[in-house]
Design a protein around this motif. Structure first.
Motif, PDB file in Angstrom:
ATOM      1  N   GLU A   1     -13.883  10.723   3.503  1.00  0.00           N
ATOM      2  CA  GLU A   1     -14.524   9.967   4.436  1.00  0.00           C
ATOM      3  C   GLU A   1     -13.840   9.268   5.242  1.00  0.00           C
ATOM      4  OE1 GLU A   1     -16.420   7.176   1.836  1.00  0.00           O
ATOM      5  OE2 GLU A   1     -17.957   8.167   0.998  1.00  0.00           O
ATOM      6  N   LEU A   2     -12.311   9.159   5.201  1.00  0.00           N
ATOM      7  CA  LEU A   2     -11.344   8.661   5.842  1.00  0.00           C
ATOM      8  C   LEU A   2     -10.636   9.710   6.780  1.00  0.00           C
ATOM      9  CD1 LEU A   2      -9.598   6.312   3.310  1.00  0.00           C
ATOM     10  CD2 LEU A   2     -11.450   5.725   5.099  1.00  0.00           C
ATOM     11  N   ASN A   3     -11.264  10.831   7.088  1.00  0.00           N
ATOM     12  CA  ASN A   3     -10.469  11.836   7.766  1.00  0.00           C
ATOM     13  C   ASN A   3     -10.576  11.762   9.294  1.00  0.00           C
ATOM     14  OD1 ASN A   3      -9.501  13.311   5.919  1.00  0.00           O
ATOM     15  ND2 ASN A   3     -11.219  14.897   5.588  1.00  0.00           N
ATOM     16  N   ASN A   4     -11.506  10.931   9.821  1.00  0.00           N
ATOM     17  CA  ASN A   4     -11.785  10.753  11.036  1.00  0.00           C
ATOM     18  C   ASN A   4     -11.261   9.023  11.638  1.00  0.00           C
ATOM     19  OD1 ASN A   4     -13.613   8.832  10.225  1.00  0.00           O
ATOM     20  ND2 ASN A   4     -15.428  10.031  11.084  1.00  0.00           N
ATOM     21  N   LYS A   5     -10.634   9.157  12.756  1.00  0.00           N
ATOM     22  CA  LYS A   5     -10.241   7.882  13.206  1.00  0.00           C
ATOM     23  C   LYS A   5     -10.825   6.652  13.267  1.00  0.00           C
ATOM     24  CE  LYS A   5      -6.562   5.811  15.226  1.00  0.00           C
ATOM     25  NZ  LYS A   5      -5.433   5.410  14.205  1.00  0.00           N
ATOM     26  N   ALA A   6     -12.233   6.969  13.543  1.00  0.00           N
ATOM     27  CA  ALA A   6     -13.413   5.933  13.617  1.00  0.00           C
ATOM     28  C   ALA A   6     -13.564   5.179  12.157  1.00  0.00           C
ATOM     29  CB  ALA A   6     -14.679   6.457  14.166  1.00  0.00           C
ATOM     30  N   SER A   7     -13.660   5.810  11.305  1.00  0.00           N
ATOM     31  CA  SER A   7     -13.781   5.116   9.907  1.00  0.00           C
ATOM     32  C   SER A   7     -12.516   4.229   9.586  1.00  0.00           C
ATOM     33  CB  SER A   7     -14.138   6.236   8.633  1.00  0.00           C
ATOM     34  OG  SER A   7     -12.832   7.023   8.673  1.00  0.00           O
ATOM     35  N   ILE A   8     -11.143   4.801   9.976  1.00  0.00           N
ATOM     36  CA  ILE A   8     -10.033   3.933   9.663  1.00  0.00           C
ATOM     37  C   ILE A   8     -10.408   2.585  10.622  1.00  0.00           C
ATOM     38  CG2 ILE A   8      -7.686   3.788   9.984  1.00  0.00           C
ATOM     39  CD1 ILE A   8      -7.546   6.742   9.088  1.00  0.00           C
ATOM     40  N   VAL A   9     -10.634   2.827  11.782  1.00  0.00           N
ATOM     41  CA  VAL A   9     -10.808   1.529  12.533  1.00  0.00           C
ATOM     42  C   VAL A   9     -11.757   0.623  12.110  1.00  0.00           C
ATOM     43  CG1 VAL A   9     -11.122   0.730  14.869  1.00  0.00           C
ATOM     44  CG2 VAL A   9     -10.007   2.858  14.705  1.00  0.00           C
ATOM     45  N   LYS A  10     -12.820   1.201  11.480  1.00  0.00           N
ATOM     46  CA  LYS A  10     -13.937   0.374  10.846  1.00  0.00           C
ATOM     47  C   LYS A  10     -13.529  -0.275   9.888  1.00  0.00           C
ATOM     48  CE  LYS A  10     -18.402   0.853   8.773  1.00  0.00           C
ATOM     49  NZ  LYS A  10     -19.369   1.666   8.079  1.00  0.00           N
ATOM     50  N   ILE A  11     -12.685   0.139   8.969  1.00  0.00           N
ATOM     51  CA  ILE A  11     -12.130  -0.282   7.439  1.00  0.00           C
ATOM     52  C   ILE A  11     -11.292  -1.705   8.024  1.00  0.00           C
ATOM     53  CG2 ILE A  11     -10.592   0.020   5.917  1.00  0.00           C
ATOM     54  CD1 ILE A  11     -12.053   2.718   5.249  1.00  0.00           C
ATOM     55  N   GLU A  12     -10.345  -1.265   8.981  1.00  0.00           N
ATOM     56  CA  GLU A  12      -9.229  -2.187   9.381  1.00  0.00           C
ATOM     57  C   GLU A  12     -10.050  -3.561  10.142  1.00  0.00           C
ATOM     58  OE1 GLU A  12      -6.765  -0.152  12.208  1.00  0.00           O
ATOM     59  OE2 GLU A  12      -5.163   0.356  10.436  1.00  0.00           O
ATOM     60  N   GLN A  13     -11.002  -3.329  10.910  1.00  0.00           N
ATOM     61  CA  GLN A  13     -11.937  -4.342  11.445  1.00  0.00           C
ATOM     62  C   GLN A  13     -12.369  -5.260  10.357  1.00  0.00           C
ATOM     63  OE1 GLN A  13     -14.435  -2.563  14.168  1.00  0.00           O
ATOM     64  NE2 GLN A  13     -12.898  -2.322  15.697  1.00  0.00           N
ATOM     65  N   GLN A  14     -13.060  -4.649   9.383  1.00  0.00           N
ATOM     66  CA  GLN A  14     -13.706  -5.296   8.094  1.00  0.00           C
ATOM     67  C   GLN A  14     -12.686  -6.231   7.325  1.00  0.00           C
ATOM     68  OE1 GLN A  14     -15.771  -2.237   6.010  1.00  0.00           O
ATOM     69  NE2 GLN A  14     -17.390  -2.073   7.496  1.00  0.00           N
ATOM     70  N   TYR A  15     -11.603  -5.312   7.112  1.00  0.00           N
ATOM     71  CA  TYR A  15     -10.692  -6.155   6.454  1.00  0.00           C
ATOM     72  C   TYR A  15      -9.983  -7.270   7.141  1.00  0.00           C
ATOM     73  CZ  TYR A  15      -6.256  -7.131   4.005  1.00  0.00           C
ATOM     74  OH  TYR A  15      -5.240  -7.708   3.343  1.00  0.00           O
ATOM     75  N   TYR A  16     -10.061  -7.142   8.331  1.00  0.00           N
ATOM     76  CA  TYR A  16      -9.007  -8.314   9.235  1.00  0.00           C
ATOM     77  C   TYR A  16     -10.015  -9.373   9.220  1.00  0.00           C
ATOM     78  CZ  TYR A  16      -4.647  -5.999   9.567  1.00  0.00           C
ATOM     79  OH  TYR A  16      -3.457  -5.273   9.664  1.00  0.00           O
ATOM     80  N   LYS A  17     -11.461  -8.853   9.308  1.00  0.00           N
ATOM     81  CA  LYS A  17     -12.396  -9.973   9.570  1.00  0.00           C
ATOM     82  C   LYS A  17     -12.386 -10.803   8.194  1.00  0.00           C
ATOM     83  CE  LYS A  17     -17.427 -10.385  10.346  1.00  0.00           C
ATOM     84  NZ  LYS A  17     -18.484  -9.872  10.674  1.00  0.00           N
TER      85      LYS A  17
END
Length: 182
Positions: free
Chosen positions: A52-68
């Protein structure tokens, strides 16, 4: 002291092992090559990645959720979060988590900070506090005592009341009335 036998056994031949006959040679192991200790360096391993983490979009989504989630936690417990956005993906979250964990330990030492991951690859921070049940794991129901008191069974009520008083005062068991502690 060991005694020496006076007679010797004659005519008995020693048996050879069934695996090796006298005409067969003993097999020896091959000596290791000179670079044997370094052969593990030539081994190639495939990287461990989550599909699930192979694409850049999912990594950016996880980082946004974490920082929020980190921002919400910082506002709730009144500390300033340190953002590590200059580091690559797993290290920025790990360092920010360690910093938030140390800040939270200063404010609330009984709380533990954990990262919660859901099935849809979303993450958030959560605090966990242990509820120490100690001796309050067992509760004494007050329904029977109330029933005996309302129906004027004085002897049974006094007997049960003295048992409840002993268990509450001596052993430390809690008394409960349906939804609340007495």
């Amino acid at each position: 002291m060991e005694t020496v036998p006076t007679t010797r056994r004659m005519g008995r031949k020693t048996r050879l092992c069934k695996r090796r006959r006298s005409h067969q040679k003993i097999k020896t192991a091959k000596p290791p090559t000179i670079d044997a200790p370094f052969t593990f360096l030539k081994q190639e391993f495939t990287p461990i990645t989550d599909l699930e983490l192979n694409n850049k979009a999912s990594i950016v989504k996880i980082e946004q959720q974490y920082y929020k989630s980190l921002d919400h936690l910082a506002r709730l417990y009144h500390f300033r979060p340190k953002l590590y956005k200059h580091l690559p993906y797993p290290f920025n979250i790990a360092n920010a988590y360690e910093h938030a964990k140390s800040q939270l330990a200063k404010k609330e030492p009984v709380l533990e900070l954990i990262i919660v991951s859901k099935e849809d690859a979303s993450i958030c921070l959560a605090t966990v506090s242990e509820y120490d049940t100690n001796q309050t794991l067992l509760l004494l129901p007050m329904d029977a005592l109330i029933h005996l008191h309302q129906h004027k069974h004085i002897h049974a009520f006094n007997l049960l009341l003295s048992c409840y008083a002993y268990l509450h005062q001596i052993t430390g068991m809690e008394l409960c009335d349906k939804h609340s502690y007495v």
